[in-house]
Scaffold this active site. Sequence first.
Site, PDB file in Angstrom:
ATOM      1  N   SER A   1       0.855  -1.183   0.000  1.00 21.24           N
ATOM      2  CA  SER A   1       0.000   0.000   0.000  1.00 21.24           C
ATOM      3  C   SER A   1       0.890   1.232   0.000  1.00 21.24           C
ATOM      4  O   SER A   1       2.085   1.160   0.325  1.00 21.24           O
ATOM      5  CB  SER A   1      -0.886   0.006   1.247  1.00 21.24           C
ATOM      6  OG  SER A   1      -1.515   1.256   1.433  1.00 21.24           O
TER       7      SER A   1
ATOM      8  N   TYR B   1      -2.503  -0.942  10.410  1.00 18.75           N
ATOM      9  CA  TYR B   1      -2.472  -1.161   8.967  1.00 18.75           C
ATOM     10  C   TYR B   1      -1.125  -0.730   8.384  1.00 18.75           C
ATOM     11  O   TYR B   1      -0.513  -1.458   7.589  1.00 18.75           O
ATOM     12  CB  TYR B   1      -3.610  -0.394   8.303  1.00 18.75           C
ATOM     13  CG  TYR B   1      -3.729  -0.621   6.817  1.00 18.75           C
ATOM     14  CD1 TYR B   1      -4.325  -1.779   6.315  1.00 18.75           C
ATOM     15  CD2 TYR B   1      -3.237   0.310   5.909  1.00 18.75           C
ATOM     16  CE1 TYR B   1      -4.425  -2.008   4.948  1.00 18.75           C
ATOM     17  CE2 TYR B   1      -3.335   0.094   4.542  1.00 18.75           C
ATOM     18  CZ  TYR B   1      -3.925  -1.066   4.069  1.00 18.75           C
ATOM     19  OH  TYR B   1      -4.009  -1.278   2.712  1.00 18.75           O
TER      20      TYR B   1
END
Length: 322
Positions: free
Chosen positions: A170, A182
């Site tokens: 990401s 995350y």
Amino acid sequence: MDCIFVAQLFLALVLIYQLVTWLRSRLRVGDYDKKHVLVTGCDNGFGYLVAKRLDVLGFRVFAACLTSQAAEKLQAETSSRVTTLVLDVTDEKSISAARDFVAARLPEGQGLWGVVNNAGIVGPVCPSEWLSHDGYQTCLAVNLLGLIDVTRTFLPLVRRARGRVVNISSVAGRIVLGPSPYSVSKYGVEAFSDCLRREVYRQGVQVCIIEPGGFKTDLLRQDILFKSFKMSYDATPADIRQHYPESTVEAAGNMATRSSAMASRKLHLVVDAYVLALTSRFPPTRQLVGSDVRLFYRLLWNLPTPLTDWILVNLKELLVNQ
């Protein structure tokens, strides 16, 4: 004059490198119908779309879903080239069973052309201090540890085919945009992928990383983001919450709404990146996907850290209070 010449030579070398890289990435491996690929996280989102795209291209796909209902739905929507299975990437027994399932269905002597580690979750959404160990563990178990376990379990099959491992990271693996679990998991994916790529460098195995920006998948559904924040908010003592005046229920609702609204609907861009990683003879090591990553965040992670911090903090406040 010498400085001008050196600058021109440098620019010419950069342009030549970019051109050669672009041309190499356009060369395809071919014989897709003889190549087998495992894709995790095919219940919805990118994994679901990748499995269907690979099917159209003629690949033999093992599409792993978390639930049997999702597996049955995908099987009904695809050709006989797709074989669905149920896989929980947080469960080592489930991963071992999936390996045995795949190995038993591969033609004799053949391996896996690709393992696409697509499964992922957003995890808890709140300030780091509000989180327990379990809050981090939940996210890491899927996004990082599950990815690692799937990779090491299937690597012998990939090595047999001299194939490639494709890992979903990401923009949050390059620059921390929050939430903390995350981002930690995605930084871990970057580190693991770099380590693995160098370890298998002479084994004929390639390791590719996909780095999307914000795309409109279930990970950015505003109801899921808001619910996650509200649970953490309610579980955090008021004397700790008071140090985060910007982290209110109302602010979280605004942020979730705007994050979802700003996310790109062009999911095909990420699917294209997965396909390029599997079909290119010389696949890119990293692919930045999305205009937000390529035009904004890429600039931010190259700025001095204090300036990046100032921009991101003020940007967050602007989005919350708009």
